[in-house]
Design a protein around this motif. Sequence first.
Motif, PDB file in Angstrom:
ATOM      1  N   ALA A  37       0.833  -1.205   0.000  1.00 26.65           N
ATOM      2  CA  ALA A  37       0.000   0.000   0.000  1.00 26.65           C
ATOM      3  C   ALA A  37       0.866   1.251   0.000  1.00 26.65           C
ATOM      4  O   ALA A  37       0.559   2.227  -0.699  1.00 26.65           O
ATOM      5  N   TYR A  38       1.958   1.227   0.753  1.00 27.85           N
ATOM      6  CA  TYR A  38       2.862   2.380   0.799  1.00 27.85           C
ATOM      7  C   TYR A  38       3.523   2.607  -0.553  1.00 27.85           C
ATOM      8  O   TYR A  38       3.615   3.742  -1.040  1.00 27.85           O
ATOM      9  N   ILE A  39       3.977   1.519  -1.191  1.00 27.17           N
ATOM     10  CA  ILE A  39       4.646   1.640  -2.491  1.00 27.17           C
ATOM     11  C   ILE A  39       3.685   2.167  -3.553  1.00 27.17           C
ATOM     12  O   ILE A  39       4.029   3.039  -4.355  1.00 27.17           O
ATOM     13  N   LEU A  40       2.450   1.650  -3.549  1.00 28.61           N
ATOM     14  CA  LEU A  40       1.506   1.942  -4.631  1.00 28.61           C
ATOM     15  C   LEU A  40       0.582   3.116  -4.330  1.00 28.61           C
ATOM     16  O   LEU A  40      -0.237   3.473  -5.188  1.00 28.61           O
ATOM     17  N   TYR A  41       0.705   3.720  -3.150  1.00 29.56           N
ATOM     18  CA  TYR A  41      -0.227   4.795  -2.797  1.00 29.56           C
ATOM     19  C   TYR A  41      -0.163   5.992  -3.751  1.00 29.56           C
ATOM     20  O   TYR A  41      -1.225   6.545  -4.108  1.00 29.56           O
ATOM     21  N   LEU A 183      11.328   4.336   4.784  1.00 30.15           N
ATOM     22  CA  LEU A 183      10.420   3.527   3.980  1.00 30.15           C
ATOM     23  C   LEU A 183      10.433   3.954   2.517  1.00 30.15           C
ATOM     24  O   LEU A 183      10.397   3.119   1.608  1.00 30.15           O
ATOM     25  N   HIS A 184      10.507   5.268   2.289  1.00 32.17           N
ATOM     26  CA  HIS A 184      10.549   5.764   0.920  1.00 32.17           C
ATOM     27  C   HIS A 184      11.790   5.249   0.208  1.00 32.17           C
ATOM     28  O   HIS A 184      11.731   4.761  -0.928  1.00 32.17           O
ATOM     29  N   LEU A 186      13.757   2.686   1.130  1.00 34.16           N
ATOM     30  CA  LEU A 186      13.829   1.237   1.102  1.00 34.16           C
ATOM     31  C   LEU A 186      12.794   0.623   0.165  1.00 34.16           C
ATOM     32  O   LEU A 186      13.114  -0.251  -0.643  1.00 34.16           O
ATOM     33  N   LEU A 187      11.551   1.094   0.255  1.00 29.86           N
ATOM     34  CA  LEU A 187      10.465   0.448  -0.466  1.00 29.86           C
ATOM     35  C   LEU A 187      10.260   1.013  -1.866  1.00 29.86           C
ATOM     36  O   LEU A 187      10.284   0.265  -2.843  1.00 29.86           O
ATOM     37  N   ARG A 188      10.047   2.328  -1.956  1.00 31.77           N
ATOM     38  CA  ARG A 188       9.803   2.895  -3.285  1.00 31.77           C
ATOM     39  C   ARG A 188      11.078   3.005  -4.100  1.00 31.77           C
ATOM     40  O   ARG A 188      11.032   3.165  -5.311  1.00 31.77           O
ATOM     41  N   GLY A 189      12.215   2.934  -3.414  1.00 36.72           N
ATOM     42  CA  GLY A 189      13.477   2.974  -4.124  1.00 36.72           C
ATOM     43  C   GLY A 189      14.007   1.588  -4.375  1.00 36.72           C
ATOM     44  O   GLY A 189      13.787   0.989  -5.424  1.00 36.72           O
ATOM     45  N   TRP A 190      14.690   1.028  -3.352  1.00 36.63           N
ATOM     46  CA  TRP A 190      15.354  -0.254  -3.532  1.00 36.63           C
ATOM     47  C   TRP A 190      14.382  -1.370  -3.892  1.00 36.63           C
ATOM     48  O   TRP A 190      14.572  -2.079  -4.875  1.00 36.63           O
ATOM     49  N   LEU A 191      13.319  -1.563  -3.105  1.00 37.80           N
ATOM     50  CA  LEU A 191      12.468  -2.729  -3.286  1.00 37.80           C
ATOM     51  C   LEU A 191      11.742  -2.702  -4.624  1.00 37.80           C
ATOM     52  O   LEU A 191      11.708  -3.709  -5.343  1.00 37.80           O
ATOM     53  N   ALA A 192      11.168  -1.555  -4.980  1.00 33.35           N
ATOM     54  CA  ALA A 192      10.422  -1.469  -6.237  1.00 33.35           C
ATOM     55  C   ALA A 192      11.320  -1.761  -7.429  1.00 33.35           C
ATOM     56  O   ALA A 192      10.976  -2.557  -8.317  1.00 33.35           O
ATOM     57  N   ILE A 193      12.498  -1.135  -7.475  1.00 31.94           N
ATOM     58  CA  ILE A 193      13.411  -1.343  -8.593  1.00 31.94           C
ATOM     59  C   ILE A 193      13.969  -2.761  -8.585  1.00 31.94           C
ATOM     60  O   ILE A 193      14.102  -3.395  -9.633  1.00 31.94           O
ATOM     61  N   SER A 194      14.289  -3.274  -7.406  1.00 27.33           N
ATOM     62  CA  SER A 194      14.868  -4.614  -7.315  1.00 27.33           C
ATOM     63  C   SER A 194      13.894  -5.679  -7.794  1.00 27.33           C
ATOM     64  O   SER A 194      14.281  -6.620  -8.499  1.00 27.33           O
ATOM     65  N   ILE A 195      12.623  -5.562  -7.409  1.00 24.92           N
ATOM     66  CA  ILE A 195      11.624  -6.530  -7.864  1.00 24.92           C
ATOM     67  C   ILE A 195      11.457  -6.445  -9.372  1.00 24.92           C
ATOM     68  O   ILE A 195      11.344  -7.463 -10.072  1.00 24.92           O
ATOM     69  N   LEU A 196      11.456  -5.206  -9.907  1.00 28.78           N
ATOM     70  CA  LEU A 196      11.361  -5.028 -11.355  1.00 28.78           C
ATOM     71  C   LEU A 196      12.540  -5.701 -12.055  1.00 28.78           C
ATOM     72  O   LEU A 196      12.380  -6.388 -13.069  1.00 28.78           O
ATOM     73  N   LYS A 197      13.740  -5.528 -11.489  1.00 26.31           N
ATOM     74  CA  LYS A 197      14.924  -6.178 -12.060  1.00 26.31           C
ATOM     75  C   LYS A 197      14.806  -7.699 -11.974  1.00 26.31           C
ATOM     76  O   LYS A 197      15.201  -8.424 -12.894  1.00 26.31           O
ATOM     77  N   GLY A 198      14.272  -8.180 -10.853  1.00 31.01           N
ATOM     78  CA  GLY A 198      14.093  -9.620 -10.698  1.00 31.01           C
ATOM     79  C   GLY A 198      13.148 -10.195 -11.738  1.00 31.01           C
ATOM     80  O   GLY A 198      13.390 -11.275 -12.280  1.00 31.01           O
ATOM     81  N   VAL A 199      12.070  -9.465 -12.038  1.00 31.15           N
ATOM     82  CA  VAL A 199      11.121  -9.904 -13.063  1.00 31.15           C
ATOM     83  C   VAL A 199      11.798  -9.974 -14.429  1.00 31.15           C
ATOM     84  O   VAL A 199      11.641 -10.955 -15.176  1.00 31.15           O
ATOM     85  N   PHE A 200      12.573  -8.941 -14.768  1.00 27.35           N
ATOM     86  CA  PHE A 200      13.268  -8.935 -16.059  1.00 27.35           C
ATOM     87  C   PHE A 200      14.338 -10.030 -16.117  1.00 27.35           C
ATOM     88  O   PHE A 200      14.569 -10.621 -17.175  1.00 27.35           O
ATOM     89  N   THR A 201      14.987 -10.302 -14.981  1.00 21.52           N
ATOM     90  CA  THR A 201      15.979 -11.381 -14.954  1.00 21.52           C
ATOM     91  C   THR A 201      15.321 -12.722 -15.223  1.00 21.52           C
ATOM     92  O   THR A 201      15.798 -13.511 -16.056  1.00 21.52           O
TER      93      THR A 201
END
Length: 331
Positions: A37-41, A183-184, A186-201
């Motif tokens: 919810a925090y990431i997508l708000y 949180l900004h 960690l979550l909207r920065g590192w986590l959001a980009i890292s998950i996106l990279k994981g999907v592309f990997t």
Amino acid sequence: MELEAGIWIAVSLIVLYLVWETVSPILSPIILAVTLAYILYPLHERLAKKTGNRVSAFTMTAILTVITFLFIIGFALWINDVKSSLAHYINAFFEWLLTWNLPAAVYELLQKLAEDIPKRFEEYVLGYTYSLPKLSLQAIVMVFAFYGMLINARAIRREVYSLLPPENRELAIKLLERAGETLHSLLRGWLAISILKGVFTAGGFILFELAKPGGAIAAGIFTVIFELLPVFGGWVVWLAGAIYMLNSGNVVGAVVFALYGIVFISPLPDILLRPRLGTRERGVNALISLVGIFGGYLAFGFVGIIIGPVALSLLATLVEEWKEVKVKSAG
């Protein structure tokens, strides 16, 4: 009066105990719901301007529900392959890393992580493999909590600020702001980009036939893990895949996959996306982030990746405030 106060304290402790026993089994999905919810708000706010608050929240929750249950189906189909591949990748990485001439403290930490991560992952996998209904129930809790967070975000914010103690309101606001910054970052920065990279990997490993779906998912997870480290990153995973293809004699495929990795995994996404997300502006100190992530993981499991850095950043804020008070009292 003392007897009455003692009774109220006892009743309060009993209520808190019962609440904890009720909430603790579903604490992980609730924390995950709050995180999402925090990431997508910000996206929800933009969508709500066009469709209304409830329609926006319902739409995003519906999408999350579909993705969640597709994940559960994939989990059931590929979990054994993912487990085996991830264990293989982790063991190979730590074996390579432990060959370096590292300080004793770092070497011991890496040894502990090398032993703990596969073991904990095995425990999580076995727990959920034999209890898919439990996983489905937690997914339902996460989805409903996510919807509630989006719908009531402003009301929750008002309630939190209304509960701040008047005598220490300034310090409490500082702590909330510091938690928000953490949180900004960690979550909207590192986590959001890292998950996106994981999907592309994972997509790249399937597209270039480097692994089956289970192995590709493990490679995506490994990319997210690598993004935790200050020196390494997702480029290690695509580079390993390119070297494997090169050693297999597929030179053209290795070059094309390397270009794919540069554009979609690392370093191009870092150059284009991270400055816009503000992860380098005021974010979490690298040491606090690293210690918080790994220490939180070892202490609380996977949800500790969120809890650890936030807790350490709040501690840093309290230390800074204490220093200011000491300076003022000395002056």
